[in-house]
Motif scaffolding. Structure first.
Motif, PDB file in Angstrom:
ATOM      1  N   GLU A 110     -54.748 -37.145 -54.903  1.00  0.00           N
ATOM      2  CA  GLU A 110     -55.579 -37.859 -53.922  1.00  0.00           C
ATOM      3  C   GLU A 110     -55.142 -39.308 -53.710  1.00  0.00           C
ATOM      4  N   LEU A 111     -54.216 -39.799 -54.541  1.00  0.00           N
ATOM      5  CA  LEU A 111     -53.628 -41.103 -54.259  1.00  0.00           C
ATOM      6  C   LEU A 111     -52.786 -41.063 -52.989  1.00  0.00           C
ATOM      7  N   ASN A 112     -52.396 -39.859 -52.596  1.00  0.00           N
ATOM      8  CA  ASN A 112     -51.439 -39.681 -51.502  1.00  0.00           C
ATOM      9  C   ASN A 112     -52.012 -38.918 -50.314  1.00  0.00           C
ATOM     10  N   SER A 113     -53.276 -38.528 -50.386  1.00  0.00           N
ATOM     11  CA  SER A 113     -53.858 -37.758 -49.285  1.00  0.00           C
ATOM     12  C   SER A 113     -55.364 -37.947 -49.290  1.00  0.00           C
ATOM     13  N   ILE A 114     -55.982 -37.593 -48.180  1.00  0.00           N
ATOM     14  CA  ILE A 114     -57.419 -37.736 -48.058  1.00  0.00           C
ATOM     15  C   ILE A 114     -58.019 -36.399 -47.633  1.00  0.00           C
ATOM     16  N   ALA A 115     -59.125 -36.042 -48.254  1.00  0.00           N
ATOM     17  CA  ALA A 115     -59.813 -34.804 -47.891  1.00  0.00           C
ATOM     18  C   ALA A 115     -60.881 -35.118 -46.840  1.00  0.00           C
ATOM     19  N   ASN A 116     -61.529 -34.080 -46.326  1.00  0.00           N
ATOM     20  CA  ASN A 116     -62.576 -34.296 -45.323  1.00  0.00           C
ATOM     21  C   ASN A 116     -63.735 -35.089 -45.915  1.00  0.00           C
ATOM     22  N   HIS A 117     -64.172 -36.102 -45.197  1.00  0.00           N
ATOM     23  CA  HIS A 117     -65.367 -36.857 -45.537  1.00  0.00           C
ATOM     24  C   HIS A 117     -66.573 -36.062 -45.063  1.00  0.00           C
ATOM     25  N   LYS A 118     -67.732 -36.254 -45.701  1.00  0.00           N
ATOM     26  CA  LYS A 118     -68.903 -35.462 -45.318  1.00  0.00           C
ATOM     27  C   LYS A 118     -69.358 -35.750 -43.884  1.00  0.00           C
ATOM     28  N   GLU A 119     -69.005 -36.938 -43.355  1.00  0.00           N
ATOM     29  CA  GLU A 119     -69.401 -37.275 -41.984  1.00  0.00           C
ATOM     30  C   GLU A 119     -68.227 -37.309 -41.010  1.00  0.00           C
ATOM     31  N   PHE A 120     -67.016 -37.563 -41.528  1.00  0.00           N
ATOM     32  CA  PHE A 120     -65.879 -37.781 -40.633  1.00  0.00           C
ATOM     33  C   PHE A 120     -64.675 -36.949 -41.065  1.00  0.00           C
ATOM     34  N   ASP A 121     -63.880 -36.573 -40.095  1.00  0.00           N
ATOM     35  CA  ASP A 121     -62.604 -35.922 -40.368  1.00  0.00           C
ATOM     36  C   ASP A 121     -61.524 -37.000 -40.314  1.00  0.00           C
ATOM     37  N   LEU A 122     -60.992 -37.345 -41.467  1.00  0.00           N
ATOM     38  CA  LEU A 122     -59.999 -38.419 -41.561  1.00  0.00           C
ATOM     39  C   LEU A 122     -58.607 -37.894 -41.914  1.00  0.00           C
ATOM     40  N   THR A 123     -58.443 -36.582 -41.838  1.00  0.00           N
ATOM     41  CA  THR A 123     -57.216 -35.981 -42.355  1.00  0.00           C
ATOM     42  C   THR A 123     -55.963 -36.326 -41.543  1.00  0.00           C
ATOM     43  N   CYS A 124     -56.124 -36.880 -40.352  1.00  0.00           N
ATOM     44  CA  CYS A 124     -54.931 -37.272 -39.585  1.00  0.00           C
ATOM     45  C   CYS A 124     -54.149 -38.365 -40.314  1.00  0.00           C
ATOM     46  N   ILE A 125     -54.828 -39.087 -41.213  1.00  0.00           N
ATOM     47  CA  ILE A 125     -54.129 -40.104 -42.005  1.00  0.00           C
ATOM     48  C   ILE A 125     -53.044 -39.466 -42.867  1.00  0.00           C
ATOM     49  N   ASN A 126     -53.234 -38.198 -43.216  1.00  0.00           N
ATOM     50  CA  ASN A 126     -52.266 -37.524 -44.078  1.00  0.00           C
ATOM     51  C   ASN A 126     -50.901 -37.340 -43.428  1.00  0.00           C
ATOM     52  N   THR A 127     -50.819 -37.584 -42.118  1.00  0.00           N
ATOM     53  CA  THR A 127     -49.522 -37.584 -41.444  1.00  0.00           C
ATOM     54  C   THR A 127     -48.580 -38.592 -42.096  1.00  0.00           C
ATOM     55  N   PHE A 128     -49.163 -39.633 -42.684  1.00  0.00           N
ATOM     56  CA  PHE A 128     -48.367 -40.719 -43.256  1.00  0.00           C
ATOM     57  C   PHE A 128     -48.259 -40.614 -44.779  1.00  0.00           C
ATOM     58  N   SER A 129     -48.667 -39.492 -45.338  1.00  0.00           N
ATOM     59  CA  SER A 129     -48.544 -39.307 -46.784  1.00  0.00           C
ATOM     60  C   SER A 129     -47.079 -39.281 -47.208  1.00  0.00           C
ATOM     61  N   THR A 130     -46.809 -39.751 -48.411  1.00  0.00           N
ATOM     62  CA  THR A 130     -45.456 -39.721 -48.954  1.00  0.00           C
ATOM     63  C   THR A 130     -45.054 -38.282 -49.251  1.00  0.00           C
ATOM     64  N   ARG A 131     -43.913 -37.856 -48.728  1.00  0.00           N
ATOM     65  CA  ARG A 131     -43.452 -36.479 -48.924  1.00  0.00           C
ATOM     66  C   ARG A 131     -42.480 -36.352 -50.089  1.00  0.00           C
ATOM     67  N   SER A 132     -41.870 -37.434 -50.492  1.00  0.00           N
ATOM     68  CA  SER A 132     -40.850 -37.358 -51.540  1.00  0.00           C
ATOM     69  C   SER A 132     -41.475 -37.608 -52.911  1.00  0.00           C
ATOM     70  N   TYR A 133     -41.717 -38.868 -53.255  1.00  0.00           N
ATOM     71  CA  TYR A 133     -42.388 -39.196 -54.511  1.00  0.00           C
ATOM     72  C   TYR A 133     -42.913 -40.622 -54.429  1.00  0.00           C
ATOM     73  N   PHE A 134     -43.835 -40.941 -55.337  1.00  0.00           N
ATOM     74  CA  PHE A 134     -44.357 -42.305 -55.384  1.00  0.00           C
ATOM     75  C   PHE A 134     -44.649 -42.670 -56.834  1.00  0.00           C
ATOM     76  N   PRO A 135     -44.696 -43.975 -57.147  1.00  0.00           N
ATOM     77  CA  PRO A 135     -44.873 -44.401 -58.543  1.00  0.00           C
ATOM     78  C   PRO A 135     -46.310 -44.245 -59.014  1.00  0.00           C
ATOM     79  N   ILE A 136     -46.452 -43.836 -60.274  1.00  0.00           N
ATOM     80  CA  ILE A 136     -47.772 -43.732 -60.895  1.00  0.00           C
ATOM     81  C   ILE A 136     -47.669 -44.208 -62.347  1.00  0.00           C
ATOM     82  N   ARG A 137     -48.810 -44.633 -62.893  1.00  0.00           N
ATOM     83  CA  ARG A 137     -48.950 -44.799 -64.340  1.00  0.00           C
ATOM     84  C   ARG A 137     -49.595 -43.514 -64.842  1.00  0.00           C
ATOM     85  N   TYR A 138     -48.769 -42.584 -65.284  1.00  0.00           N
ATOM     86  CA  TYR A 138     -49.243 -41.231 -65.550  1.00  0.00           C
ATOM     87  C   TYR A 138     -50.438 -41.200 -66.498  1.00  0.00           C
TER      88      TYR A 138
END
Length: 237
Positions: A110-138
């Motif tokens: 969920e650091l890289n994507s957003i699920a449906n909000h109870k009032e709004f559909d915000l999933t179009c933001i996921n178009t900009f999600s990182t497809r390769s990899y991103f840094p984390i403190r595991y």
């Protein structure tokens, strides 16, 4: 400066960022090493093109790695190094081994994507999600490991890097798998620089999200493809 202080005849070093180039020049001058170090305001590719074919350094040092190895231009840097190294050139790091394991972690996913909000559909933001990899403190996130650690790739600056590599991973815990956490061991002579999850240090680990989470089953093996942007795609079992 370390090489210059310990017997190197002359050091040539590249810095493409204008501000960092100026800082490097000042640092070298302050340490009275300007006669032994030439700072080049260019990429390694540009600098090599300007040199005669006889330009063959005895030692090549690079620290152009990010948490997932590839993100600071590994492929182009490796090509540059291979073009000027002779058989006795010492290359540091001499090799980089990349390890990974499957995880279940909605927190990390969920650091890289957003699920449906109870009032709004915000999933179009996921178009900009990182497809390769991103840094984390595991260690900061709730997660469950789903496979043993496996060596996924070995990088060697003298050898051509294939456009993609294929590997299999065997699962020891059933459930939803969100992707793979990777870390590396970079060998510098007798020393190793690493972002291993078992160490504490400033390095992040890399999380490679699958395009969609997959369901995996204990005891089954799954084939994965890693591409040269670091993205990993599961092909199935």
């Amino acid at each position: 400066m370390y090489f210059a202080r310990h017997g190197t005849k002359h050091v040539y070093t590249c810095e493409v960022d204008a501000q960092l180039y100026e800082i490097a020049v000042r640092n070298i001058r302050q340490n009275k090493l300007e006669d032994k170090i030439t700072v080049v305001h260019a990429s390694s590719s540009e600098y090599i093109k300007s040199q005669p074919k006889s330009f063959k350094p005895d030692i090549i040092f690079t620290e152009t790695l990010d948490c997932g190895v590839l993100g600071e231009g590994y492929a182009s840097i490796a090509k540059d190094i291979a073009s000027i190294a002779h058989k006795n050139t010492i290359i540091l790091p001499e090799s980089i081994e990349q390890f990974g394991f499957l995880i279940n972690s909605s927190e990390i996913a969920e650091l890289n994507s957003i699920a449906n909000h109870k009032e709004f559909d915000l999933t179009c933001i996921n178009t900009f999600s990182t497809r390769s990899y991103f840094p984390i403190r595991y260690q900061m996130y709730a997660s469950a490991t789903m496979s043993p650690v496996k060596k996924l790739r070995t990088y060697n600056y003298r050898e051509h890097l294939d456009e993609r590599s294929t590997f299999t991973m065997t699962v020891y815990r059933s459930g939803k798998c969100h992707g793979i956490v990777t870390y590396f061991h970079a060998k510098f002579g007798h020393s190793v620089v690493t972002n291993d999850v078992r160490d504490s240090g400033h390095w992040h680990q890399a999380f490679h999200p699958f395009p969609q989470p997959i369901e995996v089953t204990t005891g089954e093996s799954y084939t994965m493809v890693m591409q040269n942007d670091g993205s990993i795609i599961p092909l199935g079992n």
